[in-house]
Write an enzyme that holds these catalytic residues in place. Structure first.
Site, PDB file in Angstrom:
ATOM      1  N   GLU A   1       0.856  -1.277  -0.097  1.00 36.90           N
ATOM      2  CA  GLU A   1      -0.029   0.057  -0.132  1.00 36.90           C
ATOM      3  C   GLU A   1       0.862   1.347   0.176  1.00 36.90           C
ATOM      4  O   GLU A   1       1.689   1.435   0.800  1.00 36.90           O
ATOM      5  CB  GLU A   1      -1.230  -0.100   1.285  1.00 36.90           C
ATOM      6  CG  GLU A   1      -1.862   1.086   1.186  1.00 36.90           C
ATOM      7  CD  GLU A   1      -2.754   1.131   2.531  1.00 36.90           C
ATOM      8  OE1 GLU A   1      -2.720   0.263   3.383  1.00 36.90           O
ATOM      9  OE2 GLU A   1      -3.186   2.259   2.627  1.00 36.90           O
TER      10      GLU A   1
ATOM     11  N   ARG B   1       5.065 -12.456  10.026  1.00 38.56           N
ATOM     12  CA  ARG B   1       5.810 -11.562   9.613  1.00 38.56           C
ATOM     13  C   ARG B   1       7.157 -11.284  10.161  1.00 38.56           C
ATOM     14  O   ARG B   1       7.446 -11.877  11.130  1.00 38.56           O
ATOM     15  CB  ARG B   1       4.827 -10.114   9.804  1.00 38.56           C
ATOM     16  CG  ARG B   1       4.631  -9.785  11.195  1.00 38.56           C
ATOM     17  CD  ARG B   1       3.520  -8.740  11.505  1.00 38.56           C
ATOM     18  NE  ARG B   1       3.832  -7.681  10.984  1.00 38.56           N
ATOM     19  CZ  ARG B   1       3.266  -6.814   9.805  1.00 38.56           C
ATOM     20  NH1 ARG B   1       2.370  -7.530   9.280  1.00 38.56           N
ATOM     21  NH2 ARG B   1       3.611  -5.737   9.577  1.00 38.56           N
TER      22      ARG B   1
ATOM     23  N   LYS C   1       4.260   0.955   9.742  1.00 33.87           N
ATOM     24  CA  LYS C   1       4.371   2.050   9.058  1.00 33.87           C
ATOM     25  C   LYS C   1       3.942   3.201   9.536  1.00 33.87           C
ATOM     26  O   LYS C   1       4.455   4.559   9.295  1.00 33.87           O
ATOM     27  CB  LYS C   1       3.946   2.155   7.498  1.00 33.87           C
ATOM     28  CG  LYS C   1       4.580   1.201   6.505  1.00 33.87           C
ATOM     29  CD  LYS C   1       4.220   1.143   5.148  1.00 33.87           C
ATOM     30  CE  LYS C   1       2.954   0.313   5.082  1.00 33.87           C
ATOM     31  NZ  LYS C   1       2.719  -0.018   3.567  1.00 33.87           N
TER      32      LYS C   1
HETATM   33  P1  ATP Z   1       2.743  -2.144   8.206  1.00 34.90           P
HETATM   34  O1  ATP Z   1       1.962  -3.120   9.097  1.00 34.90           O
HETATM   35  O2  ATP Z   1       4.159  -2.142   8.390  1.00 34.90           O
HETATM   36  O3  ATP Z   1       2.239  -0.797   8.245  1.00 34.90           O
HETATM   37  P2  ATP Z   1       1.502  -3.273   6.005  1.00 34.90           P
HETATM   38  O4  ATP Z   1       1.365  -4.673   6.097  1.00 34.90           O
HETATM   39  O5  ATP Z   1       0.420  -2.501   6.346  1.00 34.90           O
HETATM   40  O6  ATP Z   1       2.750  -2.851   6.623  1.00 34.90           O
HETATM   41  P3  ATP Z   1       1.700  -3.224   3.067  1.00 34.90           P
HETATM   42  O7  ATP Z   1       1.857  -2.200   2.226  1.00 34.90           O
HETATM   43  O8  ATP Z   1       0.231  -3.726   3.181  1.00 34.90           O
HETATM   44  O9  ATP Z   1       2.109  -2.985   4.544  1.00 34.90           O
HETATM   45  O10 ATP Z   1       2.482  -4.688   2.903  1.00 34.90           O
HETATM   46  C1  ATP Z   1       2.873  -5.072   1.423  1.00 34.90           C
HETATM   47  C2  ATP Z   1       3.273  -6.507   1.751  1.00 34.90           C
HETATM   48  O11 ATP Z   1       4.309  -6.697   2.516  1.00 34.90           O
HETATM   49  C3  ATP Z   1       2.211  -7.298   2.470  1.00 34.90           C
HETATM   50  O12 ATP Z   1       2.187  -8.397   1.613  1.00 34.90           O
HETATM   51  C4  ATP Z   1       2.532  -7.548   3.854  1.00 34.90           C
HETATM   52  O13 ATP Z   1       2.022  -8.867   3.928  1.00 34.90           O
HETATM   53  C5  ATP Z   1       3.976  -7.671   3.553  1.00 34.90           C
HETATM   54  N1  ATP Z   1       4.704  -7.446   4.871  1.00 34.90           N
HETATM   55  C6  ATP Z   1       4.548  -6.100   5.518  1.00 34.90           C
HETATM   56  N2  ATP Z   1       5.006  -5.919   6.784  1.00 34.90           N
HETATM   57  C7  ATP Z   1       5.709  -7.252   6.716  1.00 34.90           C
HETATM   58  C8  ATP Z   1       6.761  -7.895   7.679  1.00 34.90           C
HETATM   59  N3  ATP Z   1       7.094  -7.243   8.872  1.00 34.90           N
HETATM   60  N4  ATP Z   1       7.124  -8.994   7.401  1.00 34.90           N
HETATM   61  C9  ATP Z   1       6.925  -9.492   6.305  1.00 34.90           C
HETATM   62  N5  ATP Z   1       5.894  -8.901   5.354  1.00 34.90           N
HETATM   63  C10 ATP Z   1       5.661  -7.923   5.642  1.00 34.90           C
HETATM   64 MG    MG Z   2      -1.360  -3.981   4.691  1.00 38.69          MG
END
Ligand code: ATP
Ligand code: MG
Length: 559
Positions: free
Chosen positions: A37, A262, A272
């Site tokens: 995102e 994760r 984020k």
């Molecule tokens: P955050 O929780 O840090 O705000 P998010 O999951 O909302 O991150 P996205 O932009 O939706 O951020 O993530 C894009 C991809 O990266 C998704 O498929 C998510 O599963 C993966 N991802 C995000 N954070 C992690 C992590 N700590 N470890 C592994 N994969 C991750």
């Molecule tokens: Mg997300």
């Protein structure tokens, strides 16, 4: 890297893919995607997901898309899109012509929603957000059905069309899936599919005033792109039944969702939202501050894409949450730079040394090895002269036990040059601080050799004062003082006040042409990288990537 097909799987995800290839579930296709995102910069957790998705595609001769999941107009920005593209590319991955945006499918998603309304599987609800929450119930109490749940298909179609046309105020209505208000899975209790939001979208402008909810959009995006394995993190496990329901009710192509744990890292915050807070409140200089766990921060800090990929490979993927020691990440960059980074001499906190018996005005060049790990990197000449700088730490007036460096009357080896003996100490009269040393050198010890076989334990680095280049050096420490800052509600209270120390040091003259992003080992001190933002031809700025002390290697030895 290419072990196409069904090599022994290295993790449970690859085991599933192997099985699907065997049964021909997707006609032998492997098609993954990385779906960020664009509401922040990528961090090391995203790198894990990137390496996994692109790595699997490469390994099986499949494809991996880069897709922006840009369904929330309020928090998303073009700046984030650009940074994400740059970061994924820098990590070494290629989506070819498959760069997609969830927003490109808004029209298709709208049509799918109309299809569900027509099938009696979705309805427009007039309850307020608060009421929807109250009606939803809890884990122990079933939900209650909204009074608007039994609206006719015609009325729903009319209202939904008018939602799109902009007739209603933000938050006044939502489109909901009609599933089961008593489901033990809260995600199945008539989740919202669309909300009204009169907001400008970074790509679709003001074309839309209704926006799809993440849970409605995400599975559809994967379906539209023909993804075979939708790999996501564990928190979406409870959402899978909902994604499955949507796809089944629509009767469209259905990818397989697989969840993995994760990445969590010690001393590191990964959300984020919180990283944005660090930026907005000025705790760091930006998303690419070298203390940030972002890909751009790590890059600016001096991390290589190879080291990050190696880290992601080592941590593997699992089905249960765990926290990785940040020392492992540091170990990976040391390992990589040890092989590749040219060695140079730099002094962080200079102490002036005058070699009394060395002719004034004379300069000679000594031979230095560029990288003992790689003979192909050759040798260089380093200027030596009467006045040098050494590290303040390498001199002690009262040396403790086991201090083998310089002290009054002591002899020490200057790396690649000569043996010197300290004969006098000059102090600041007022503060008592040591400001200059006087030494003598032994001309018979050129190159640091001792023809008479005498033992000299200490070897220290140095820079010729007349040839030295001034450098600003930024020494980083962990951003947080506790191992699990993510568990601290007020995480700003556990920020390390000493996470950045800036010193003015000097480096050898061979670094005159050092380009932004270049990485070096400063002998005995660590790995350093020329800062890509603040360094210029007139001003050398280095970031310390890591020290040489490898705490992970020690941990590994104990295991
Ligand atoms: P955050 O929780 O840090 O705000 P998010 O999951 O909302 O991150 P996205 O932009 O939706 O951020 O993530 C894009 C991809 O990266 C998704 O498929 C998510 O599963 C993966 N991802 C995000 N954070 C992690 C992590 N700590 N470890 C592994 N994969 C991750
Ligand atoms: Mg997300």
């Amino acid at each position: 890297m290419t072990t196409h097909g069904t090599a022994a799987p290295t993790d449970f995800i690859r085991a599933i893919i192997n099985e699907d290839l065997k049964t021909g579930k997707y006609g032998g296709r492997v098609h993954t995607r990385f779906p960020p995102e664009p509401n922040g910069y990528l961090h090391i957790g995203h790198a894990k997901s990137i390496c996994l998705n692109f790595g699997i595609a490469a390994q099986y001769g499949g494809l991996c898309n880069l897709r922006f999941d840009d369904t929330n107009p309020v928090k998303e920005e073009e700046e984030y899109v650009e940074s994400i593209i740059e970061d994924v590319r820098w990590l070494g991955f290629d989506w070819q012509d498959r760069l997609f945006y969830g927003s490109d499918y808004f029209e298709q998603m709208y049509e799918y929603a109309v299809q569900l309304i027509k099938a009696g599987k979705a309805y427009v609800d007039d309850l307020s957000a608060d009421e929807v929450r109250q009606y939803r119930g809890t884990l122990i109490d079933p939900g209650r059905e909204s009074p608007h749940r039994s609206r006719s298909v015609e009325e729903n179609l009319d209202l939904f069309e008018r939602m799109r046309a902009g007739e209603f105020a933000d938050g006044s209505r939502v489109l909901r899936a009609k599933i089961d208000m008593s489901s033990p899975n809260l995600n199945m209790r008539d989740p919202a599919m669309y909300r009204i939001l009169h907001a400008e979208h970074h790509r679709t402008g003001d074309r839309w005033c209704i926006y799809p909810m993440y849970d409605w959009a995400h599975g559809l995006e994967d379906s539209i792109e023909g993804i075979t394995h939708s790999i996501c993190t564990l928190e979406f496990e409870d959402h899978r039944p909902l994604y499955d329901w949507f796809l089944e009710e629509l009767g469209v192509y259905h990818p397989q969702q697989i969840e993995f744990a994760r990445l969590n890292l010690t001393y590191t915050i990964m959300s984020k939202r919180r990283l944005l807070q660090l930026v907005e409140r000025g705790h760091v200089t930006g998303w690419d501050d070298p203390r940030m766990p972002t890909v751009s921060g790590l890059r600016r800090r001096g991390y290589t894409p190879e080291s990050i990929r190696s880290f992601c490979e080592r941590i593997g993927v699992a089905k249960t949450d765990s926290t990785i020691d940040v020392a492992l990440l540091e170990h990976c960059i040391r390992e990589d730079l040890n092989k590749r980074a040219p060695r140079v001499m730099g002094v962080l906190r200079p102490l002036r040394v005058v070699i009394d018996n060395y002719p004034e005005g004379q300069t000679e060049e000594v031979d230095a090895v560029n990288n003992p790990e790689d003979p192909d990197m050759g040798m260089r000449k380093v200027p030596f002269s009467r006045v040098l700088y050494i590290e303040q730490d390498d001199f002690r007036e009262d040396p403790p036990d086991k201090f083998f460096r310089l002290a009054p009357g002591r002899e020490v080896r200057l790396r690649y040059a000569y043996l010197i003996t300290c004969v006098d100490v000059v102090k600041d009269e007022r503060t008592g601080e040591v400001v200059e040393l006087h030494c003598t050198y032994d001309p018979e010890t050129r190159g640091g050799t001792t023809p008479d076989g005498r033992k000299v334990k200490g070897t220290i680095h140095w820079v010729s004062a007349a040839h030295a280049l001034e450098a600003e050096v930024r020494l980083y420490d962990r951003l947080f003082t506790v191992e699990d800052p993510g568990d601290v509600a007020d995480f700003e209270s556990v920020l390390n006040p000493n996470s950045l120390e800036t010193v003015t040091g000097c480096v050898e003259s061979s670094l005159a042409g050092a380009a932004p992003g270049n990485r070096y080992q400063f002998e005995r001190l660590g790995y350093f990288c020329v800062d890509s933002k603040d360094s210029s031809s007139g001003r050398l700025v280095f970031n310390r990537t890591v020290t040489l002390r490898d705490t992970w290697a020690k941990i590994e030895k104990k295991l």
